[in-house]
Design a protein around this motif. Sequence first.
Motif, PDB file in Angstrom:
ATOM      1  N   LYS A   1       0.820  -1.224   0.000  1.00 33.36           N
ATOM      2  CA  LYS A   1       0.000   0.000   0.000  1.00 33.36           C
ATOM      3  C   LYS A   1       0.854   1.274   0.000  1.00 33.36           C
ATOM      4  O   LYS A   1       0.597   2.217   0.749  1.00 33.36           O
ATOM      5  CB  LYS A   1      -0.957  -0.001   1.193  1.00 33.36           C
ATOM      6  CG  LYS A   1      -1.907  -1.183   1.205  1.00 33.36           C
ATOM      7  CD  LYS A   1      -2.917  -1.082   2.315  1.00 33.36           C
ATOM      8  CE  LYS A   1      -3.790  -2.333   2.386  1.00 33.36           C
ATOM      9  NZ  LYS A   1      -4.495  -2.625   1.134  1.00 33.36           N
ATOM     10  N   ASN A   2       1.865   1.276  -0.846  1.00 33.25           N
ATOM     11  CA  ASN A   2       2.738   2.444  -0.957  1.00 33.25           C
ATOM     12  C   ASN A   2       2.439   3.152  -2.275  1.00 33.25           C
ATOM     13  O   ASN A   2       2.952   2.783  -3.330  1.00 33.25           O
ATOM     14  CB  ASN A   2       4.208   2.020  -0.889  1.00 33.25           C
ATOM     15  CG  ASN A   2       5.128   3.189  -0.599  1.00 33.25           C
ATOM     16  OD1 ASN A   2       4.944   4.276  -1.136  1.00 33.25           O
ATOM     17  ND2 ASN A   2       6.114   2.962   0.247  1.00 33.25           N
ATOM     18  N   THR A   3       1.597   4.168  -2.201  1.00 31.78           N
ATOM     19  CA  THR A   3       1.142   4.870  -3.396  1.00 31.78           C
ATOM     20  C   THR A   3       2.281   5.569  -4.125  1.00 31.78           C
ATOM     21  O   THR A   3       2.397   5.477  -5.354  1.00 31.78           O
ATOM     22  CB  THR A   3       0.068   5.909  -3.026  1.00 31.78           C
ATOM     23  OG1 THR A   3      -1.002   5.255  -2.338  1.00 31.78           O
ATOM     24  CG2 THR A   3      -0.473   6.590  -4.267  1.00 31.78           C
ATOM     25  N   ALA A   4       3.126   6.261  -3.383  1.00 32.55           N
ATOM     26  CA  ALA A   4       4.213   7.030  -3.998  1.00 32.55           C
ATOM     27  C   ALA A   4       5.186   6.125  -4.745  1.00 32.55           C
ATOM     28  O   ALA A   4       5.561   6.398  -5.891  1.00 32.55           O
ATOM     29  CB  ALA A   4       4.950   7.829  -2.928  1.00 32.55           C
ATOM     30  N   VAL A   5       5.582   5.040  -4.107  1.00 33.42           N
ATOM     31  CA  VAL A   5       6.524   4.113  -4.744  1.00 33.42           C
ATOM     32  C   VAL A   5       5.857   3.391  -5.906  1.00 33.42           C
ATOM     33  O   VAL A   5       6.495   3.124  -6.933  1.00 33.42           O
ATOM     34  CB  VAL A   5       7.072   3.098  -3.716  1.00 33.42           C
ATOM     35  CG1 VAL A   5       8.002   2.097  -4.384  1.00 33.42           C
ATOM     36  CG2 VAL A   5       7.812   3.821  -2.604  1.00 33.42           C
ATOM     37  N   GLY A   6       4.576   3.084  -5.766  1.00 31.54           N
ATOM     38  CA  GLY A   6       3.848   2.442  -6.864  1.00 31.54           C
ATOM     39  C   GLY A   6       3.810   3.323  -8.096  1.00 31.54           C
ATOM     40  O   GLY A   6       4.008   2.855  -9.221  1.00 31.54           O
ATOM     41  N   LEU A   7       3.575   4.614  -7.887  1.00 30.72           N
ATOM     42  CA  LEU A   7       3.564   5.561  -9.003  1.00 30.72           C
ATOM     43  C   LEU A   7       4.950   5.670  -9.626  1.00 30.72           C
ATOM     44  O   LEU A   7       5.091   5.704 -10.852  1.00 30.72           O
ATOM     45  CB  LEU A   7       3.098   6.934  -8.522  1.00 30.72           C
ATOM     46  CG  LEU A   7       3.032   8.046  -9.572  1.00 30.72           C
ATOM     47  CD1 LEU A   7       2.097   7.653 -10.709  1.00 30.72           C
ATOM     48  CD2 LEU A   7       2.583   9.360  -8.940  1.00 30.72           C
TER      49      LEU A   7
END
Length: 206
Positions: A106-112
């Motif tokens: 659930k890491n939005t920044a790293v996923g992006l």
Amino acid sequence: MSAKIINSNKGLLIQGYFAFLILFTFSILFYKERILFFDTVFQFFKILNFEKFNIEAGRYSVFISQIPLLLGIKMNLPIETCMYIFSVSFVVLYFLIFLLIAKTLKNTAVGLAFILIMISNIDQCFFYLTTETHQALAYSVLLFALRFYDFKNRVVEFILLTVLIVLSFFAHPVAFFCILFVLAYYFVEKNDYKNILNYVYILFTI
């Protein structure tokens, strides 16, 4: 969890699904161009001919991306089908890493960031699917997400981080710099100077 974070995660997943759907589609449409590339066709031929993992220059982590092709060979599938499998297997691998980052960790920044890494300079690397630097970078990004995940079990955390450090490094030696950056960034960002494991990870990498 706030509605803002939930919507952010959903938006990220939609972007990720869309990006990887395009990559998956193109990997099928241009499977010949991707496989019949100088380094890729060399590895494809060796795996097809010897029916075992092909490890070049001690880059053992690439065995993961070769599993689908080997399964296809063991099932006596036609060569053309094996070419399709090998072409899409890398996209599937990166998609699974994206899901781990975005859904499990659930890491939005790293996923992006991972999506951007996958599509940046795509015109330069799309047909060079077996480049180990791409895999090393993907594993390093996953390492970043894991390092900042709030594990409840420290033993599990230690095992996963150690395995991922090894996986990243043995994908390509250039991952050494990525790994050190991840560990050093966490060290400074969290101001966690008293945790001895931080030093253990760095020494293990070196």
